[in-house]
Design a protein around this motif. Structure first.
Motif, PDB file in Angstrom:
ATOM      1  N   SER A   1       7.972   0.553  -4.628  1.00 60.09           N
ATOM      2  CA  SER A   1       7.433  -0.806  -4.751  1.00 60.09           C
ATOM      3  C   SER A   1       6.861  -1.023  -6.154  1.00 60.09           C
ATOM      4  CB  SER A   1       6.327  -1.030  -3.716  1.00 60.09           C
ATOM      5  OG  SER A   1       5.209  -0.217  -4.008  1.00 60.09           O
ATOM      6  N   PRO A   2       6.681  -2.276  -6.541  1.00 61.36           N
ATOM      7  CA  PRO A   2       6.063  -2.543  -7.857  1.00 61.36           C
ATOM      8  C   PRO A   2       4.654  -1.958  -7.973  1.00 61.36           C
ATOM      9  CG  PRO A   2       7.058  -4.539  -6.960  1.00 61.36           C
ATOM     10  CD  PRO A   2       7.107  -3.515  -5.870  1.00 61.36           C
ATOM     11  N   GLU A   3       4.008  -1.739  -6.845  1.00 64.09           N
ATOM     12  CA  GLU A   3       2.637  -1.213  -6.864  1.00 64.09           C
ATOM     13  C   GLU A   3       2.581   0.311  -6.841  1.00 64.09           C
ATOM     14  OE1 GLU A   3       3.696  -3.391  -4.480  1.00 64.09           O
ATOM     15  OE2 GLU A   3       2.878  -5.258  -5.268  1.00 64.09           O
TER      16      GLU A   3
ATOM     17  N   GLU B   1       8.472   3.704   0.037  1.00 59.99           N
ATOM     18  CA  GLU B   1       8.295   2.400  -0.592  1.00 59.99           C
ATOM     19  C   GLU B   1       6.912   2.303  -1.248  1.00 59.99           C
ATOM     20  OE1 GLU B   1       8.568  -0.905   2.078  1.00 59.99           O
ATOM     21  OE2 GLU B   1       9.010  -2.301   0.466  1.00 59.99           O
ATOM     22  N   GLY B   2       5.895   2.737  -0.500  1.00 56.21           N
ATOM     23  CA  GLY B   2       4.531   2.600  -1.003  1.00 56.21           C
ATOM     24  C   GLY B   2       4.199   3.502  -2.173  1.00 56.21           C
ATOM     25  N   ILE B   3       4.823   4.699  -2.234  1.00 58.60           N
ATOM     26  CA  ILE B   3       4.434   5.640  -3.293  1.00 58.60           C
ATOM     27  C   ILE B   3       5.483   5.781  -4.395  1.00 58.60           C
ATOM     28  CG2 ILE B   3       2.997   6.959  -1.687  1.00 58.60           C
ATOM     29  CD1 ILE B   3       5.080   9.232  -1.916  1.00 58.60           C
TER      30      ILE B   3
ATOM     31  N   LEU C   1       0.835  -1.193   0.000  1.00 63.08           N
ATOM     32  CA  LEU C   1       0.000   0.000   0.000  1.00 63.08           C
ATOM     33  C   LEU C   1       0.877   1.252   0.000  1.00 63.08           C
ATOM     34  CD1 LEU C   1      -2.569  -1.091   2.745  1.00 63.08           C
ATOM     35  CD2 LEU C   1      -2.927  -1.067   0.266  1.00 63.08           C
ATOM     36  N   ALA C   2       0.258   2.404  -0.222  1.00 62.76           N
ATOM     37  CA  ALA C   2       1.021   3.662  -0.196  1.00 62.76           C
ATOM     38  C   ALA C   2       1.682   3.876   1.162  1.00 62.76           C
ATOM     39  CB  ALA C   2       0.105   4.835  -0.526  1.00 62.76           C
ATOM     40  N   SER C   3       1.100   3.308   2.208  1.00 58.02           N
ATOM     41  CA  SER C   3       1.665   3.449   3.550  1.00 58.02           C
ATOM     42  C   SER C   3       2.914   2.601   3.735  1.00 58.02           C
ATOM     43  CB  SER C   3       0.622   3.033   4.586  1.00 58.02           C
ATOM     44  OG  SER C   3       0.259   1.675   4.376  1.00 58.02           O
TER      45      SER C   3
ATOM     46  N   ASN D   1      -0.552   2.938  -6.830  1.00 62.47           N
ATOM     47  CA  ASN D   1      -0.862   3.684  -5.606  1.00 62.47           C
ATOM     48  C   ASN D   1      -0.726   5.190  -5.818  1.00 62.47           C
ATOM     49  OD1 ASN D   1      -1.203   1.311  -4.142  1.00 62.47           O
ATOM     50  ND2 ASN D   1       0.925   1.261  -3.443  1.00 62.47           N
TER      51      ASN D   1
ATOM     52  N   GLU E   1      -0.723   7.834   6.967  1.00 66.26           N
ATOM     53  CA  GLU E   1       0.719   7.755   6.782  1.00 66.26           C
ATOM     54  C   GLU E   1       1.046   7.203   5.390  1.00 66.26           C
ATOM     55  OE1 GLU E   1       2.624   5.478   9.799  1.00 66.26           O
ATOM     56  OE2 GLU E   1       4.650   5.954   9.090  1.00 66.26           O
ATOM     57  N   ILE E   2       2.078   7.735   4.774  1.00 69.54           N
ATOM     58  CA  ILE E   2       2.557   7.191   3.501  1.00 69.54           C
ATOM     59  C   ILE E   2       4.058   6.957   3.608  1.00 69.54           C
ATOM     60  CG2 ILE E   2       0.745   8.184   2.047  1.00 69.54           C
ATOM     61  CD1 ILE E   2       2.685  10.420   1.284  1.00 69.54           C
ATOM     62  N   SER E   3       4.582   6.131   2.721  1.00 73.13           N
ATOM     63  CA  SER E   3       6.014   5.805   2.775  1.00 73.13           C
ATOM     64  C   SER E   3       6.612   5.900   1.378  1.00 73.13           C
ATOM     65  CB  SER E   3       6.209   4.388   3.316  1.00 73.13           C
ATOM     66  OG  SER E   3       5.789   3.447   2.352  1.00 73.13           O
TER      67      SER E   3
END
Lengths: 252, 391
Positions: free
Chosen positions: B193-195, B188-190, A26-28, B199, B184-186
């Motif tokens: 990561s492959p996603e 990695e997440g934005i 997820l974005a988190s 995202n 919260e966002i990170s």
């Protein structure tokens, strides 16, 4: 002559391929596991869906009430060829998506219920069930409706769904929209994500127990109550509102 | 010219607010009046950008004055695009500094979520040049994207730098109970990561979803008073010590060097000159990060870092809480939200909160001098304010 009514009432289940679990970030930065849930776990889901029936905002009430009925229908063998997928973050239930097979070539999307807001959790769940219909079950198209503006934006607009207005959808008899295999293929690169296999520790955590969502949608608080409390020295507005909420929860 | 002080502050939660516009302004104002300990004002200024178009309401200041039972105080609305808030504070400053008024309420308010995203985007786009920009479909995200691309090519800013601003500010909002985004966002997440592309998709390449502020409703208010009145009220002595305002070409293409935000530079220079300060004196700043690139560029133009090096300072953590110059510790527009007319006042609210030492988890230790930069148009109307705690 005795008649076993249960044999008449219970629909004959069609063979349906299982959904292979996957996970995504997820974005988190949290990983979310998507997996199929079978009958033995439905009571766990019901406990977490029921409170949302009383959340009168963003169509949670109508969606949760319908999902609750669909899950009971599945649990008690009163629903033809339904499947249920759960999205879990560290074991916590983040979303439920379900649908059913109408014919071996036609699927029907039932609901997408996000128990955690934001981060595209609902959108990831919807993409997973479309993947299940098209890739695992081999459906040529899936009939879809939306009960909320958010759903309309996520499904009808993002996937550019085709109109099937001559087909009343099973959810309320409203005109259907359809995701075809071709539309799904076009959306794969941008909207459909996930990795397989799921690392064993992630899958084990998800399978161990469906934990309740730690921050589920709640009835709307007056967003100005906190401001009002700061100029109302007795904070009566805030207190009165909390009383109303507690009363509502008890009545429910 | 008399000295002017901030005696009271108030704010509403920034989110979707289904209340009349005047009521949202009134809630924040009531909080500010109570904070200052005053029940009457000589004048109120209400900053707002979209009421006539979005909310079908005009003469907003009269409505707010009556809602608050502040009659017969003078009242006027200030519309200056996204810089309406700080422009209204400037008007309030002038009223008190000139001796015309002793107590002035400045409220900023916007209710943009009354319309859908497309209409809200179009409403904001009306601030662009009608003949050379708007009619060709330019929106603010499009403007910001073209500006970002140029900046990347010229100074080496990358999407990673933009994401760093987004993560910093959105996560800072978790320490601000009034902020819109509480998620919260990170990196990695934005980004990593492959996603991440799903995202955090492009909205106007190279800007992505988490590079833009949310569309928010909300209100904020401050009470400006003379020095004598401030001493009488006994609140912390926060002086509005410097004001700079500057304009630039309406159409961005007419600028000699589009990557220079000359109005930001001039507004900051004037504010520092008036206050007798330099950029090095500032302990905490609120910059107008409607898009992540703007925080980087504004941090250079106000003089915190050399031109083209804002992203390098960001990499070193110099703009984070605990860094050399903490920026947008309450979330900025990115995390707190951006109800356009309210933003300039909300920035002042945050700085006064900091200078009073009331910032809680986001408090900048020992903060005594703060700066706000409210950016209107695409840099064609900018207001910079400095605040100093004197006691």
């Amino acid at each position: 002559m005795s008649v076993d009514l249960e044999k008449i009432l219970r629909p004959v289940e069609s063979p349906m391929a299982p959904y292979e679990p996957k996970y995504m970030m997820l974005a988190s930065g949290e990983p979310v596991v998507v997996r199929q849930v079978f009958r033995d776990e439905i009571p766990d889901l019901l406990k977490h869906v029921e409170p949302l029936i009383h959340v009168e905002r963003d169509y949670y009430d109508v969606v949760a009430a319908r999902v609750y009925a669909e899950l009971i229908g599945y649990y008690t063998h009163r629903f033809q060829d339904q499947y249920v997928l759960a999205l879990q973050v560290d074991g916590e239930l983040a979303a439920i998506v379900n649908g059913r097979q109408v014919t071996p070539k036609l699927g029907l999307s039932l609901h997408t219920l996000a128990l955690r807001r934001g981060l595209r959790i609902g959108a990831h769940g919807f993409a997973a069930k479309m993947e299940y219909h098209i890739d695992a079950l081999g459906h040529d198209e899936v009939l879809i409706v939306a009960e909320s503006p958010i759903g309309f934006r996520r499904w009808m607009i993002e996937y550019k769904l085709e109109k099937r207005f001559d087909i009343p959808h099973e959810l309320g008899g409203v005109p259907s929209w359809a995701l075809t295999r071709e539309l799904f293929d076009r959306a794969r690169a941008s909207l459909v994500v996930g990795r397989r296999p799921v690392p064993p520790e992630l899958l084990e955590k998800a399978m161990e127990k469906i934990l309740p969502p730690s921050d589920p949608p709640t009835p709307p608080l007056d967003p100005l109550a906190a401001t009002r409390a700061l100029y109302d020295p007795t904070a009566t507005a805030l207190v009165a509102q909390r009383w109303e909420m507690e009363k509502g929860a008890q009545d429910a | 010219m008399r000295d002017v002080y901030v005696a009271g502050i108030g704010i509403t939660t920034f989110t979707r607010l289904e209340y009349p516009l005047s009521e949202i302004a009134a809630y924040a104002s009531m909080m500010a009046l109570k904070d200052a300990g005053v029940t009457e004002v000589d004048q109120l200024y209400v900053a707002n950008m979209g009421a006539p178009r979005v909310n079908h309401q005009t003469a907003l200041a009269s409505a707010v004055a009556d809602t608050l039972s502040l009659l017969p105080a003078g009242a006027a609305a200030i519309e200056n695009g996204p810089a309406s808030g700080a422009a209204a504070i400037k008007a309030g400053f002038q009223a008190v500094a000139s001796g015309l008024d002793d107590v002035v309420l400045v409220a900023g308010v916007e209710r943009m979520r009354e319309v859908n995203n497309l209409e809200a985007t179009d409403f904001i786009a009306t601030l662009t040049h009608p003949l050379t920009e708007y009619i060709y479909g330019v929106t603010l995200p499009a403007h910001a994207a073209m500006f970002t691309r140029l900046y990347m090519e010229k100074y080496g800013v990358t999407e990673r730098h933009l994401a760093m601003v987004g993560v910093k500010n959105q996560n800072a909002a978790l320490n601000n109970e009034w902020a819109h985004l509480q998620q919260e966002i990170s990196m990695e997440g934005i980004l990593d990561s492959p996603e991440a592309m799903t995202n955090n998709p492009y909205v106007a390449e190279p800007l992505r979803f988490f590079d833009a502020c949310p569309v928010s409703d909300g209100g904020a208010a401050i009470i400006l008073v003379s020095k004598e009145k401030a001493e009488e009220l006994g609140r912390p002595m926060i002086k509005l010590s410097g004001i700079g305002q500057a304009t630039d070409t309406h159409a961005v293409f007419e600028r000699e060097e589009p990557t220079d935000l000359l109005a930001v530079r001039k507004a900051a220079e004037d504010a520092f000159a008036m206050a007798g300060l330099t950029p090095d004196d500032v302990d905490v700043a609120e910059l107008h990060d409607a898009f992540t690139i703007l925080e980087i560029v504004e941090s250079e133009e106000v003089g915190f870092f050399p031109k083209g090096e804002g992203h390098l300072a960001l990499e070193k953590g110099e703009t984070a809480l605990g860094g050399k110059i903490p920026i947008n510790v309450g979330g900025g527009l990115k995390g707190r939200g951006h109800p356009v007319g309210a933003t300039g006042v909300a920035q002042a609210w945050e700085i006064v909160t900091q200078l009073r030492g009331d910032g809680g988890k986001r408090q900048v230790e020992g903060a005594r001098i703060g700066l706000t930069l409210n950016f209107g148009g695409f840099g064609n109307n900018v207001v910079c304010l400095t605040f100093v705690r004197e006691d």
